[in-house]
Design an enzyme around this catalytic site. Structure first.
Site, short mmCIF file in Angstrom:
data_model
loop_
_atom_site.label_atom_id
_atom_site.label_comp_id
_atom_site.label_asym_id
_atom_site.label_seq_id
_atom_site.Cartn_x
_atom_site.Cartn_y
_atom_site.Cartn_z
CG ASP A 13 -1.79 -1.21 1.32
OD1 ASP A 13 -2.40 -1.60 0.32
OD2 ASP A 13 -1.83 -1.82 2.42
CE LYS A 16 3.53 -2.55 -4.55
NZ LYS A 16 2.84 -2.25 -3.30
CG ASN A 38 -3.39 -11.07 -2.55
OD1 ASN A 38 -3.13 -10.97 -3.75
ND2 ASN A 38 -2.52 -11.56 -1.69
N GLY A 40 -4.08 -4.42 -4.82
CA GLY A 40 -4.80 -3.43 -5.62
C GLY A 40 -3.96 -2.20 -5.85
CG HIS A 41 -1.27 -1.20 -8.37
ND1 HIS A 41 -0.66 -1.27 -7.14
CD2 HIS A 41 -0.45 -1.87 -9.23
CE1 HIS A 41 0.48 -1.94 -7.26
NE2 HIS A 41 0.62 -2.31 -8.51
CD GLN A 223 0.44 -8.97 -2.18
OE1 GLN A 223 1.28 -9.52 -2.88
NE2 GLN A 223 -0.84 -9.15 -2.40
CB THR A 238 1.40 -11.98 0.66
OG1 THR A 238 0.43 -12.34 -0.32
CG2 THR A 238 2.79 -11.89 0.02
CB THR A 298 -6.96 -0.70 -3.56
OG1 THR A 298 -6.23 0.50 -3.37
CG2 THR A 298 -7.57 -0.68 -4.95
N GLY A 301 -11.09 -2.50 1.37
CA GLY A 301 -11.70 -1.36 2.04
C GLY A 301 -11.37 -1.28 3.51
CE LYS A 303 -8.71 4.18 11.14
NZ LYS A 303 -9.41 4.70 12.35
CG LEU A 413 4.68 16.38 -3.16
CD1 LEU A 413 5.18 17.60 -3.90
CD2 LEU A 413 5.00 16.46 -1.69
#
Length: 437
Positions: A13, A16, A38, A40-41, A223, A238, A298, A301, A303, A413
């Site tokens: 996360d 990438k 598993n 996501g981008h 990952q 993973t 992603t 969901g 947190k 940024l």
């Protein structure tokens, strides 16, 4: 550009997707080498957000070959959903290719994943429930279903009847779940095979041909380093190898073919799921990082847990991956803080430890030793050059570069493509650059 690997230098996360999207402009081919749905981008282009789980980020550029390589595990239902989504948005997928030796995630893999995690109770790992671990387990057990099997109309029904009969025993006896209908699954997956057939290739051969033609290849991992099956915070990891070495295995290329390895790290640290996290913040600052950074997974969901930048795992990622440079993301999330802390070492059983401990139980006892730096308390999201950053922000970046002994080549940024500072050429720049010793 040459042949470049982009990896996550924390627990995943790290952003990438944006960095891969940025570097894809100079690439001829983008290769996803491990993981499954598993991961996501999220990529933002012209105020439009794209969430991809299997398809490489480079698909958003025209005339780029995008390959889902052998080291991935593929849920064909999700892959087809992504294809349909991209078609709806007017994005061509004609140059998306799928390795014939990639393994397929089946319905029983998802059921086993969820049921096994529930049975672990307090020992749960924090899986996404998408069937990734069980798919890799079948791969290692040599009973997996590969894309090439899926494409074989004569053999596939036999393979699936046998596999489903075996998994039905497990589902019923161990997990108390109802049997799966083998014929219904076979019919469903035959439909997937027909849809995906035009995309299937011998990926290793195609990649080798591209290398021989001196095309620019970007290898994209999912990952992050600390989730690596062999080198992460086991067992809270993973089921594959996100580290740079995994790119060669997953894509089917030799290590001598790689020219540059770029690590991606946030300006702070996050983690999803279970497992030790020494710099995690359980206070208002942690909430601020989560809110300003929109720290929600992603894929799930969920947190994300947030904390200060951890230099110990940063140095570990540099070593394990052989990183040449770093991309630091989400620096703008720190804009409101008057003080920023960085973990430079751990206190462990009365001793100062500067190296990552391999045992998760030992790691869980690690107490971070911090160095405090002044915040800049002004917006950086509009900055387009290093010189435009507040002095304290530049000092913070240099502190990270010195701590990890590696140059920072890119500073992100914000989510959009334009909110990026290229400090130095991340591909052809010197091994030691502007923000390093």
């Amino acid at each position: 550009m040459a042949n470049v690997i982009v990896i996550g230098a924390q627990w995943g996360d790290e952003g990438k997707g944006k960095i891969t999207d940025l570097l894809s402009r100079s690439a001829d081919m983008i290769v996803r080498y491990q993981g499954g749905v598993n991961a996501g981008h999220t990529v933002v282009v012209n105020d439009q957000t794209f969430k991809l789980h299997l398809i490489p980020s480079g698909i958003l550029y025209p005339a780029k070959d995008c390959i889902i390589a052998s080291g991935t595990v593929v849920d064909p239902q999700v892959l087809i959903q992504e294809l349909d989504q991209l078609h709806t948005l007017g994005i061509s997928t004609q140059q998306l290719y799928l390795s014939e030796t990639a393994h397929i995630t089946m319905p029983y893999h998802r059921l086993i994943d969820v049921a096994a995690e529930a049975q672990r109770a307090e020992y749960k790992i924090g899986t996404t429930g998408r069937g990734i671990g069980p798919t890799y387990a079948d791969k290692a057990d040599r009973v997996g279903i590969r894309v090439v099997d899926l494409m074989d109309r004569e053999r596939m029904p036999q393979r699936l009847h046998w596999a489903i009969s075996q998994k039905n025993i497990l589902l019923e006896k161990l997990y108390g779940l109802p049997h799966l209908d083998a014929d219904a699954i076979i019919a469903e997956y035959q439909g997937y095979a027909d849809r995906l057939r035009p995309h299937v290739i011998d990926a290793s051969l195609v990649i080798d041909e591209a290398i021989r033609k001196r095309r620019n290849i970007l290898f994209e991992g999912a990952q992050g380093t600390l989730l690596d099956l062999d080198h992460g915070t086991y067992p809270y990891v993973t089921s594959s190898n996100p580290v740079a070495g995994g790119a060669c295995i997953g894509a089917g290329v030799g290590p001598t073919m790689i020219d540059r390895i770029i690590g991606v790290a946030k300006a702070y640290t996050t983690r999803v799921g279970e497992g030790p996290f020494p710099t995690e913040l359980h206070d208002e600052t942690g909430d601020l990082l989560c809110d300003r950074g929109a720290e929600f997974g992603t894929t799930t969901g969920r947190k994300r847990r947030c904390g200060w930048f951890d230099g110990v795992i940063g140095r570990y990622a540099v070593r394990i991956n052989g990183l040449d440079c770093l991309a630091i993301t989400k620096l703008d999330v720190l804009d409101e803080l008057d003080e920023i802390k960085v973990c430079i070492a751990y206190e462990l059983d009365g001793q100062v430890v500067r190296d990552f401990p391999n045992d998760a139980r030992t790691f869980a006892r690690a107490v971070p030793i911090y160095e405090s730096l002044p915040g800049w308390q002004q917006s950086t999201s509009h900055c387009t050059a290093l010189s435009e950053l507040p002095a304290a922000a530049r000092s913070y970046l240099k502190f990270l570069a010195d701590l990890l002994e590696i140059p920072i080549a890119i500073v992100s940024l914000g989510a959009s493509r334009g909110q990026t500072i290229i400090v130095e050429d991340p591909i052809h720049g010197p091994k030691r650059g502007l923000l390093s010793r």
